[in-house]
Design a protein around this motif. Structure first.
Motif, PDB file in Angstrom:
ATOM      1  N   ASP A   2      -4.902  57.374  13.001  1.00  0.00           N
ATOM      2  CA  ASP A   2      -4.532  57.100  14.377  1.00  0.00           C
ATOM      3  C   ASP A   2      -3.084  57.527  14.622  1.00  0.00           C
ATOM      4  N   SER A   3      -2.549  57.195  15.774  1.00  0.00           N
ATOM      5  CA  SER A   3      -1.165  57.539  16.092  1.00  0.00           C
ATOM      6  C   SER A   3      -0.209  56.749  15.203  1.00  0.00           C
ATOM      7  N   TYR A   4       1.014  57.263  15.055  1.00  0.00           N
ATOM      8  CA  TYR A   4       2.014  56.540  14.271  1.00  0.00           C
ATOM      9  C   TYR A   4       2.224  55.131  14.833  1.00  0.00           C
ATOM     10  N   GLY A  32       8.682  61.634   6.528  1.00  0.00           N
ATOM     11  CA  GLY A  32       9.571  61.867   7.659  1.00  0.00           C
ATOM     12  C   GLY A  32       8.955  62.719   8.742  1.00  0.00           C
ATOM     13  N   GLY A  33       7.627  62.708   8.857  1.00  0.00           N
ATOM     14  CA  GLY A  33       6.941  63.469   9.904  1.00  0.00           C
ATOM     15  C   GLY A  33       7.514  63.169  11.279  1.00  0.00           C
ATOM     16  N   LYS A  34       7.453  64.142  12.161  1.00  0.00           N
ATOM     17  CA  LYS A  34       7.995  63.957  13.516  1.00  0.00           C
ATOM     18  C   LYS A  34       7.441  62.690  14.138  1.00  0.00           C
ATOM     19  N   GLY A  35       8.327  61.760  14.414  1.00  0.00           N
ATOM     20  CA  GLY A  35       7.947  60.515  15.047  1.00  0.00           C
ATOM     21  C   GLY A  35       7.689  59.373  14.075  1.00  0.00           C
ATOM     22  N   LEU A  36       7.419  59.682  12.807  1.00  0.00           N
ATOM     23  CA  LEU A  36       7.098  58.628  11.850  1.00  0.00           C
ATOM     24  C   LEU A  36       8.302  57.742  11.560  1.00  0.00           C
ATOM     25  N   SER A  37       9.413  58.338  11.144  1.00  0.00           N
ATOM     26  CA  SER A  37      10.579  57.516  10.810  1.00  0.00           C
ATOM     27  C   SER A  37      11.071  56.762  12.038  1.00  0.00           C
TER      28      SER A  37
END
Length: 73
Positions: A2-4, A32-37
């Motif tokens: 699903d979404s972060y 560190g995926g875009k939006g994860l951190s």
């Protein structure tokens, strides 16, 4: 997957269920995926975020190259 936002929310809920409090020390290791951190920091404001080893190495080499640091042969 699903979404972060959804996945991190589920992780946060699981943490609360097992006793996590605002005083709990939290360390997160991820790519560190875009939006994860950013999402981890939003939902776990006190989290110490650590970039996993392989992605850290890649970023380190990319940075060194951008700075003109050459590998000695």
């Amino acid at each position: 997957m699903d979404s972060y936002q959804t996945v991190v929310s589920q992780m946060h809920s699981a943490g609360v269920l097992i006793g996590m409090t605002p005083k709990t020390e939290i360390v997160g290791v991820a790519d560190g995926g875009k939006g994860l951190s950013e999402e981890l920091k939003r939902q776990f404001p006190s989290m110490q975020f650590i970039l996993d080893k392989s992605h850290f190495r890649d970023h380190l080499y990319d940075t060194a190259e951008a700075l003109g640091i050459k590998q000695e042969k």
